[in-house]
Scaffold this motif. Sequence first.
Motif, PDB file in Angstrom:
ATOM      1  N   THR A  77       0.842  -1.199   0.000  1.00  0.00           N
ATOM      2  CA  THR A  77       0.000   0.000   0.000  1.00  0.00           C
ATOM      3  C   THR A  77       0.876   1.248   0.000  1.00  0.00           C
ATOM      4  OG1 THR A  77      -1.518  -1.268   1.401  1.00  0.00           O
ATOM      5  CG2 THR A  77      -1.946   1.094   1.195  1.00  0.00           C
ATOM      6  N   LEU A  78       1.859   1.246   0.889  1.00  0.00           N
ATOM      7  CA  LEU A  78       2.708   2.437   1.022  1.00  0.00           C
ATOM      8  C   LEU A  78       3.598   2.641  -0.191  1.00  0.00           C
ATOM      9  CD1 LEU A  78       3.723   2.385   4.775  1.00  0.00           C
ATOM     10  CD2 LEU A  78       2.223   3.987   3.578  1.00  0.00           C
ATOM     11  N   ASN A  79       4.147   1.571  -0.729  1.00  0.00           N
ATOM     12  CA  ASN A  79       5.004   1.716  -1.903  1.00  0.00           C
ATOM     13  C   ASN A  79       4.271   2.438  -3.022  1.00  0.00           C
ATOM     14  OD1 ASN A  79       7.330   0.575  -0.900  1.00  0.00           O
ATOM     15  ND2 ASN A  79       6.981  -1.442  -1.808  1.00  0.00           N
ATOM     16  N   ARG A  80       3.040   2.032  -3.240  1.00  0.00           N
ATOM     17  CA  ARG A  80       2.275   2.622  -4.332  1.00  0.00           C
ATOM     18  C   ARG A  80       1.884   4.071  -4.014  1.00  0.00           C
ATOM     19  NH1 ARG A  80      -0.921   3.344  -8.355  1.00  0.00           N
ATOM     20  NH2 ARG A  80      -3.164   3.117  -8.316  1.00  0.00           N
ATOM     21  N   LEU A  81       1.446   4.287  -2.790  1.00  0.00           N
ATOM     22  CA  LEU A  81       1.026   5.631  -2.416  1.00  0.00           C
ATOM     23  C   LEU A  81       2.180   6.631  -2.417  1.00  0.00           C
ATOM     24  CD1 LEU A  81      -1.453   5.293   0.526  1.00  0.00           C
ATOM     25  CD2 LEU A  81      -1.828   6.359  -1.688  1.00  0.00           C
ATOM     26  N   MET A  82       3.314   6.210  -1.900  1.00  0.00           N
ATOM     27  CA  MET A  82       4.454   7.123  -1.821  1.00  0.00           C
ATOM     28  C   MET A  82       4.874   7.563  -3.213  1.00  0.00           C
ATOM     29  SD  MET A  82       5.111   7.692   1.333  1.00  0.00           S
ATOM     30  CE  MET A  82       6.813   8.129   1.646  1.00  0.00           C
ATOM     31  N   HIS A  83       4.793   6.640  -4.140  1.00  0.00           N
ATOM     32  CA  HIS A  83       5.117   6.954  -5.526  1.00  0.00           C
ATOM     33  C   HIS A  83       4.172   8.038  -6.063  1.00  0.00           C
ATOM     34  CE1 HIS A  83       6.595   6.142  -9.547  1.00  0.00           C
ATOM     35  NE2 HIS A  83       5.337   6.098  -9.957  1.00  0.00           N
ATOM     36  N   LEU A  84       2.889   7.860  -5.806  1.00  0.00           N
ATOM     37  CA  LEU A  84       1.887   8.830  -6.270  1.00  0.00           C
ATOM     38  C   LEU A  84       2.070  10.187  -5.606  1.00  0.00           C
ATOM     39  CD1 LEU A  84      -1.330   6.600  -6.186  1.00  0.00           C
ATOM     40  CD2 LEU A  84      -0.106   7.381  -8.220  1.00  0.00           C
ATOM     41  N   LEU A  85       2.369  10.165  -4.313  1.00  0.00           N
ATOM     42  CA  LEU A  85       2.473  11.427  -3.569  1.00  0.00           C
ATOM     43  C   LEU A  85       3.758  12.179  -3.912  1.00  0.00           C
ATOM     44  CD1 LEU A  85       1.179  10.227  -0.085  1.00  0.00           C
ATOM     45  CD2 LEU A  85      -0.076  11.543  -1.800  1.00  0.00           C
ATOM     46  N   ARG A  86       4.838  11.429  -4.106  1.00  0.00           N
ATOM     47  CA  ARG A  86       6.113  12.076  -4.414  1.00  0.00           C
ATOM     48  C   ARG A  86       6.049  12.838  -5.727  1.00  0.00           C
ATOM     49  NH1 ARG A  86       9.284   7.762  -3.872  1.00  0.00           N
ATOM     50  NH2 ARG A  86       9.457   7.873  -1.624  1.00  0.00           N
ATOM     51  N   ALA A  87       5.246  12.328  -6.646  1.00  0.00           N
ATOM     52  CA  ALA A  87       5.100  12.970  -7.961  1.00  0.00           C
ATOM     53  C   ALA A  87       4.488  14.365  -7.842  1.00  0.00           C
ATOM     54  CB  ALA A  87       4.248  12.089  -8.868  1.00  0.00           C
ATOM     55  N   ARG A  88       3.928  14.681  -6.690  1.00  0.00           N
ATOM     56  CA  ARG A  88       3.310  16.004  -6.518  1.00  0.00           C
ATOM     57  C   ARG A  88       4.226  17.017  -5.852  1.00  0.00           C
ATOM     58  NH1 ARG A  88      -2.906  14.998  -5.160  1.00  0.00           N
ATOM     59  NH2 ARG A  88      -3.277  13.434  -6.753  1.00  0.00           N
ATOM     60  N   ASN A  89       5.490  16.676  -5.779  1.00  0.00           N
ATOM     61  CA  ASN A  89       6.521  17.601  -5.295  1.00  0.00           C
ATOM     62  C   ASN A  89       6.298  18.193  -3.907  1.00  0.00           C
ATOM     63  OD1 ASN A  89       8.049  17.392  -7.717  1.00  0.00           O
ATOM     64  ND2 ASN A  89       6.546  18.752  -8.700  1.00  0.00           N
ATOM     65  N   PRO A  90       6.050  17.333  -2.910  1.00  0.00           N
ATOM     66  CA  PRO A  90       5.982  17.879  -1.553  1.00  0.00           C
ATOM     67  C   PRO A  90       7.367  18.351  -1.119  1.00  0.00           C
ATOM     68  CG  PRO A  90       5.978  15.484  -1.468  1.00  0.00           C
ATOM     69  CD  PRO A  90       5.894  15.859  -2.927  1.00  0.00           C
ATOM     70  N   ARG A  91       7.390  19.209  -0.106  1.00  0.00           N
ATOM     71  CA  ARG A  91       8.688  19.653   0.437  1.00  0.00           C
ATOM     72  C   ARG A  91       9.392  18.476   1.112  1.00  0.00           C
ATOM     73  NH1 ARG A  91       9.606  24.691   4.655  1.00  0.00           N
ATOM     74  NH2 ARG A  91      11.756  24.148   5.206  1.00  0.00           N
ATOM     75  N   GLU A 105      10.074   0.556  -0.206  1.00  0.00           N
ATOM     76  CA  GLU A 105      10.927   1.521  -0.904  1.00  0.00           C
ATOM     77  C   GLU A 105      11.241   2.741  -0.051  1.00  0.00           C
ATOM     78  OE1 GLU A 105       8.669   2.207  -4.450  1.00  0.00           O
ATOM     79  OE2 GLU A 105       8.848   0.089  -4.991  1.00  0.00           O
ATOM     80  N   HIS A 106      10.473   2.925   0.989  1.00  0.00           N
ATOM     81  CA  HIS A 106      10.648   4.114   1.806  1.00  0.00           C
ATOM     82  C   HIS A 106      10.583   3.710   3.274  1.00  0.00           C
ATOM     83  CE1 HIS A 106      10.077   8.223   3.264  1.00  0.00           C
ATOM     84  NE2 HIS A 106      10.457   8.621   2.064  1.00  0.00           N
ATOM     85  N   GLU A 107      11.587   4.084   4.021  1.00  0.00           N
ATOM     86  CA  GLU A 107      11.630   3.769   5.441  1.00  0.00           C
ATOM     87  C   GLU A 107      10.467   4.462   6.167  1.00  0.00           C
ATOM     88  OE1 GLU A 107      14.279   5.684   9.054  1.00  0.00           O
ATOM     89  OE2 GLU A 107      14.381   6.431   6.995  1.00  0.00           O
ATOM     90  N   THR A 108       9.920   3.799   7.174  1.00  0.00           N
ATOM     91  CA  THR A 108       8.871   4.414   7.987  1.00  0.00           C
ATOM     92  C   THR A 108       9.558   5.186   9.112  1.00  0.00           C
ATOM     93  OG1 THR A 108       7.439   2.555   7.470  1.00  0.00           O
ATOM     94  CG2 THR A 108       6.754   3.952   9.287  1.00  0.00           C
ATOM     95  N   LYS A 109       9.509   6.513   9.009  1.00  0.00           N
ATOM     96  CA  LYS A 109      10.299   7.334   9.936  1.00  0.00           C
ATOM     97  C   LYS A 109       9.777   7.278  11.370  1.00  0.00           C
ATOM     98  CE  LYS A 109      12.333  11.880  10.516  1.00  0.00           C
ATOM     99  NZ  LYS A 109      12.772  13.094   9.812  1.00  0.00           N
ATOM    100  N   PHE A 110       8.471   7.284  11.516  1.00  0.00           N
ATOM    101  CA  PHE A 110       7.861   7.277  12.855  1.00  0.00           C
ATOM    102  C   PHE A 110       7.045   5.996  13.029  1.00  0.00           C
ATOM    103  CE2 PHE A 110       8.069  11.650  11.208  1.00  0.00           C
ATOM    104  CZ  PHE A 110       8.884  12.251  12.158  1.00  0.00           C
ATOM    105  N   VAL A 111       7.436   5.163  13.990  1.00  0.00           N
ATOM    106  CA  VAL A 111       6.739   3.897  14.230  1.00  0.00           C
ATOM    107  C   VAL A 111       6.323   3.841  15.702  1.00  0.00           C
ATOM    108  CG1 VAL A 111       6.917   1.374  14.225  1.00  0.00           C
ATOM    109  CG2 VAL A 111       8.054   2.692  12.432  1.00  0.00           C
ATOM    110  N   GLY A 112       5.063   3.513  15.943  1.00  0.00           N
ATOM    111  CA  GLY A 112       4.584   3.388  17.307  1.00  0.00           C
ATOM    112  C   GLY A 112       5.116   2.133  17.985  1.00  0.00           C
ATOM    113  N   PHE A 113       4.800   0.992  17.400  1.00  0.00           N
ATOM    114  CA  PHE A 113       5.197  -0.295  17.982  1.00  0.00           C
ATOM    115  C   PHE A 113       5.644  -1.254  16.880  1.00  0.00           C
ATOM    116  CE2 PHE A 113       1.642   1.221  20.684  1.00  0.00           C
ATOM    117  CZ  PHE A 113       2.258   1.239  21.934  1.00  0.00           C
TER     118      PHE A 113
END
Length: 183
Positions: A116-130, A147-155
């Motif tokens: 889920t995240l791999n696909r979403l991150m790809h879509l979101l990155r294409a929109r040039n967030p800071r 493809e992208h490390e999860t920076k903040f993890v609860g447990f």
Amino acid sequence: MSGPAADPRLEGRTLRRVVYDASQIAARVRELGAQITAAYPEGDLLVLGLLKGSFIFLSDLVREINRPLQIDFLVASSYADSTISSGDVRLLYDPHTRLEGRHILLVEDIVDTGRTLNRLMHLLRARNPRSLEICALLHKHLAKALEHETKFVGFDAPHEYLVGYGLDHAESFRHIPYIASLL
Ligand code: IMP
Ligand code: MG
């Protein structure tokens, strides 16, 4: 008798165990909020919740983030009425919100295969967030191709199917205030 085993919210199902109780979750969400507050000293922060699983976590988390922010939601689905990840990630709603130039914090309930995240991150990155980072309440560390490390993890979650605090099984049990596995 009382206690979680007799919880009337469980539709007659039996708990295997409570994995995180409400006070453990609250304490960890407070820590995550402080960590996120410190990580974004400046700039426009958009907290982007992945529905439906993140809705309770996100609502608690944003109240622990002590800086200006905005909130929006995305719906992506990789599970139907089963507990097996199909890998077919469907994006059901795409916010018209401007992402360009903003810090985007994607909030997810649990990272399992990471598809889920791999696909979403790809879509979101294409929109040039800071910047673009992920905050997940739970991480099963099963993802082989994240493809992208999860920076903040609860447990770091056990490899069991978990319900409660937003997590469902066939759309039930999201409202349980603790996180548990069922028999
Ligand atoms: P992934 O794409 O395989 O990482 O799947 C992530 C999504 O699957 C999460 O957002 C949840 O909705 C769902 N999921 C994964 N593991 C569990 C679990 O143990 N309980 C409930 N939902 C889960
Ligand atoms: Mg789900």
